[in-house]
Design a protein around this motif. Sequence first.
Motif, PDB file in Angstrom:
ATOM      1  N   CYS A 262       0.828  -1.205   0.000  1.00  0.00           N
ATOM      2  CA  CYS A 262       0.000   0.000   0.000  1.00  0.00           C
ATOM      3  C   CYS A 262       0.868   1.264   0.000  1.00  0.00           C
ATOM      4  CB  CYS A 262      -0.923   0.003   1.221  1.00  0.00           C
ATOM      5  SG  CYS A 262      -2.265  -1.213   1.131  1.00  0.00           S
ATOM      6  N   THR A 263       1.939   1.245   0.767  1.00  0.00           N
ATOM      7  CA  THR A 263       2.842   2.401   0.809  1.00  0.00           C
ATOM      8  C   THR A 263       3.520   2.624  -0.534  1.00  0.00           C
ATOM      9  OG1 THR A 263       3.235   2.082   3.176  1.00  0.00           O
ATOM     10  CG2 THR A 263       4.871   3.354   1.951  1.00  0.00           C
ATOM     11  N   ILE A 264       3.950   1.538  -1.175  1.00  0.00           N
ATOM     12  CA  ILE A 264       4.578   1.652  -2.494  1.00  0.00           C
ATOM     13  C   ILE A 264       3.588   2.230  -3.505  1.00  0.00           C
ATOM     14  CG2 ILE A 264       5.582   0.348  -4.414  1.00  0.00           C
ATOM     15  CD1 ILE A 264       6.628  -1.653  -2.285  1.00  0.00           C
ATOM     16  N   LEU A 265       2.342   1.754  -3.462  1.00  0.00           N
ATOM     17  CA  LEU A 265       1.327   2.273  -4.376  1.00  0.00           C
ATOM     18  C   LEU A 265       0.997   3.734  -4.091  1.00  0.00           C
ATOM     19  CD1 LEU A 265      -1.070  -0.806  -4.649  1.00  0.00           C
ATOM     20  CD2 LEU A 265       0.170   0.272  -6.544  1.00  0.00           C
ATOM     21  N   ASP A 266       1.015   4.105  -2.814  1.00  0.00           N
ATOM     22  CA  ASP A 266       0.794   5.522  -2.470  1.00  0.00           C
ATOM     23  C   ASP A 266       1.811   6.409  -3.170  1.00  0.00           C
ATOM     24  OD1 ASP A 266      -1.375   5.062  -0.786  1.00  0.00           O
ATOM     25  OD2 ASP A 266      -0.115   4.886   1.015  1.00  0.00           O
ATOM     26  N   LYS A 268       3.689   5.466  -6.005  1.00  0.00           N
ATOM     27  CA  LYS A 268       3.733   5.279  -7.450  1.00  0.00           C
ATOM     28  C   LYS A 268       2.443   5.695  -8.155  1.00  0.00           C
ATOM     29  CE  LYS A 268       7.185   1.555  -7.555  1.00  0.00           C
ATOM     30  NZ  LYS A 268       8.129   2.287  -8.437  1.00  0.00           N
ATOM     31  N   ARG A 269       1.317   5.473  -7.482  1.00  0.00           N
ATOM     32  CA  ARG A 269       0.031   5.844  -8.090  1.00  0.00           C
ATOM     33  C   ARG A 269      -0.891   6.358  -7.000  1.00  0.00           C
ATOM     34  NH1 ARG A 269      -2.579   2.153 -12.698  1.00  0.00           N
ATOM     35  NH2 ARG A 269      -0.606   2.832 -13.650  1.00  0.00           N
ATOM     36  N   PRO A 270      -0.665   7.549  -6.506  1.00  0.00           N
ATOM     37  CA  PRO A 270      -1.458   8.075  -5.391  1.00  0.00           C
ATOM     38  C   PRO A 270      -2.924   8.231  -5.756  1.00  0.00           C
ATOM     39  CG  PRO A 270      -0.022   9.776  -6.335  1.00  0.00           C
ATOM     40  CD  PRO A 270       0.385   8.483  -6.956  1.00  0.00           C
ATOM     41  N   GLY A 271      -3.772   7.878  -4.787  1.00  0.00           N
ATOM     42  CA  GLY A 271      -5.210   8.027  -4.975  1.00  0.00           C
ATOM     43  C   GLY A 271      -5.766   9.112  -4.086  1.00  0.00           C
ATOM     44  N   ASN A 272      -7.074   9.078  -3.877  1.00  0.00           N
ATOM     45  CA  ASN A 272      -7.724  10.090  -3.056  1.00  0.00           C
ATOM     46  C   ASN A 272      -7.498   9.861  -1.567  1.00  0.00           C
ATOM     47  OD1 ASN A 272      -8.805  11.391  -5.314  1.00  0.00           O
ATOM     48  ND2 ASN A 272     -10.565   9.991  -5.362  1.00  0.00           N
ATOM     49  N   GLN A 273      -7.136   8.637  -1.202  1.00  0.00           N
ATOM     50  CA  GLN A 273      -6.820   8.307   0.188  1.00  0.00           C
ATOM     51  C   GLN A 273      -5.710   7.273   0.192  1.00  0.00           C
ATOM     52  OE1 GLN A 273     -10.309   6.547   1.964  1.00  0.00           O
ATOM     53  NE2 GLN A 273     -10.135   4.663   0.769  1.00  0.00           N
ATOM     54  N   ALA A 274      -5.127   7.030   1.341  1.00  0.00           N
ATOM     55  CA  ALA A 274      -4.090   6.013   1.453  1.00  0.00           C
ATOM     56  C   ALA A 274      -4.697   4.640   1.153  1.00  0.00           C
ATOM     57  CB  ALA A 274      -3.491   6.036   2.848  1.00  0.00           C
ATOM     58  N   TYR A 275      -3.973   3.844   0.394  1.00  0.00           N
ATOM     59  CA  TYR A 275      -4.484   2.518   0.025  1.00  0.00           C
ATOM     60  C   TYR A 275      -4.710   1.640   1.257  1.00  0.00           C
ATOM     61  CZ  TYR A 275      -3.642   3.452  -4.931  1.00  0.00           C
ATOM     62  OH  TYR A 275      -3.691   3.976  -6.206  1.00  0.00           O
ATOM     63  N   ALA A 276      -3.959   1.874   2.320  1.00  0.00           N
ATOM     64  CA  ALA A 276      -4.138   1.073   3.533  1.00  0.00           C
ATOM     65  C   ALA A 276      -5.540   1.214   4.108  1.00  0.00           C
ATOM     66  CB  ALA A 276      -3.100   1.461   4.579  1.00  0.00           C
ATOM     67  N   GLU A 277      -6.252   2.290   3.750  1.00  0.00           N
ATOM     68  CA  GLU A 277      -7.627   2.455   4.215  1.00  0.00           C
ATOM     69  C   GLU A 277      -8.545   1.371   3.660  1.00  0.00           C
ATOM     70  OE1 GLU A 277      -8.673   4.741   6.440  1.00  0.00           O
ATOM     71  OE2 GLU A 277      -6.563   5.278   6.656  1.00  0.00           O
ATOM     72  N   GLN A 278      -8.118   0.690   2.595  1.00  0.00           N
ATOM     73  CA  GLN A 278      -8.938  -0.355   1.974  1.00  0.00           C
ATOM     74  C   GLN A 278      -8.744  -1.720   2.625  1.00  0.00           C
ATOM     75  OE1 GLN A 278      -7.859   1.720  -2.257  1.00  0.00           O
ATOM     76  NE2 GLN A 278      -8.480  -0.426  -2.388  1.00  0.00           N
ATOM     77  N   ILE A 279      -7.816  -1.861   3.561  1.00  0.00           N
ATOM     78  CA  ILE A 279      -7.563  -3.154   4.188  1.00  0.00           C
ATOM     79  C   ILE A 279      -8.798  -3.613   4.949  1.00  0.00           C
ATOM     80  CG2 ILE A 279      -6.216  -4.351   5.953  1.00  0.00           C
ATOM     81  CD1 ILE A 279      -3.840  -2.570   5.177  1.00  0.00           C
ATOM     82  N   SER A 280      -9.182  -4.870   4.715  1.00  0.00           N
ATOM     83  CA  SER A 280     -10.357  -5.442   5.362  1.00  0.00           C
ATOM     84  C   SER A 280      -9.980  -6.813   5.923  1.00  0.00           C
ATOM     85  CB  SER A 280     -11.500  -5.589   4.347  1.00  0.00           C
ATOM     86  OG  SER A 280     -12.593  -6.278   4.904  1.00  0.00           O
ATOM     87  N   TYR A 281     -10.191  -7.014   7.210  1.00  0.00           N
ATOM     88  CA  TYR A 281      -9.867  -8.305   7.838  1.00  0.00           C
ATOM     89  C   TYR A 281     -11.036  -9.261   7.638  1.00  0.00           C
ATOM     90  CZ  TYR A 281      -6.002  -5.754   9.886  1.00  0.00           C
ATOM     91  OH  TYR A 281      -4.865  -5.006  10.051  1.00  0.00           O
ATOM     92  N   VAL A 282     -10.738 -10.461   7.134  1.00  0.00           N
ATOM     93  CA  VAL A 282     -11.782 -11.431   6.812  1.00  0.00           C
ATOM     94  C   VAL A 282     -11.529 -12.729   7.571  1.00  0.00           C
ATOM     95  CG1 VAL A 282     -12.117 -10.417   4.526  1.00  0.00           C
ATOM     96  CG2 VAL A 282     -10.541 -12.349   4.789  1.00  0.00           C
TER      97      VAL A 282
END
Length: 346
Positions: A262-266, A268-282
């Motif tokens: 997620c940090t690498i993607l932040d 290389k391809r930044p979005g509207n929020q940090a990608y780590a916000e999408q983490i979901s525990y299943v």
Amino acid sequence: MKILVTGGAGFIGSAVVRLAVTRGHAVVNVDALTYAACLDNVASVADSPLYAFEQADIRDRAVLDRVFAAHRPDVVMHLAAESHVDRSIDGPGDFIETNINGTYNMLEAARAYWVAEGKPAGFRFHHISTDEVFGTLGDTGQFTEDTPYAPNSPYSASKAASDHLVRAWHETYGLPVVMTNCSNNYGPFHFPEKLIPVVILKALAGAPIPVYGQGLNVRDWLYVEDHADALLLVVEKGKLGRSYNIGGENEMRNIDIVQTICTILDEKRPGNQAYAEQISYVTDRPGHDLRYAIDPSRIRDELGWRPSVTVEEGLEKTVQWYLDNEDWWRALQDRAGVGERLGVKA
């Protein structure tokens, strides 16, 4: 050498094919082209005069006999296998048929060919397996080549059985074999059902990034091109009847892998929020092994091999590859099971 590679259109197999051809070896790629195979994986060497492809199923002994007779390989590198633990939970039969019966067919076809050729001294049957056959570790310790087998999933049980077959064919029939058991691979061309490509593609899609349990499971991460290098070394210089554990010397918890991606993607391809916000525990996978770790002393001491890519370097390279090769992974999105949660039928 002329190398017969089974599963050469898969993830690890294609890395072996590409590296072997680049190094000047002739390669016969034998692959049934099941759901996880992709000939685009070997497109960079497909036009080489050193490369040949045979669409063949290792469950079909008659076809294997024809392939051996037609191509007369110097060595065999047997990578073809069903490999996804979640799929093995939902449908173990395919793993029994391919990983056990298919390996039996390969051993018998190779033995018949080896005998017919006069048992050439340089012939090798290299069986490629996994550290999952050893079961699970606690917080400390590492798997060695002498660790007792204790598989916990239908996948790892089928691979353990195939390992035992290979050993038996060496001890009983004298078939010249070498064996390797590797830690978790990652890198380019990784089919999008395993953890790292799933994280990358879910993140890019803006979808929840699934993490099993609390993400505390630990794996030793091995960059696939390092693995291919080690495999070619073992088939050339490994001691007959010997097994070698191949590890990346890169232990990380799954949650740390996910957050690093997620940090690498932040960056290389930044979005509207940090990608780590999408983490979901299943809900966790049934029988999920806590920790794998490999002691690579034997391959280091006997053959002089060590991994060259750290997990931080490898993850950066892998994320960049997926960003640069969208056409490759887009074409795989409609294949059975891709993008779905599997392994919950238990």
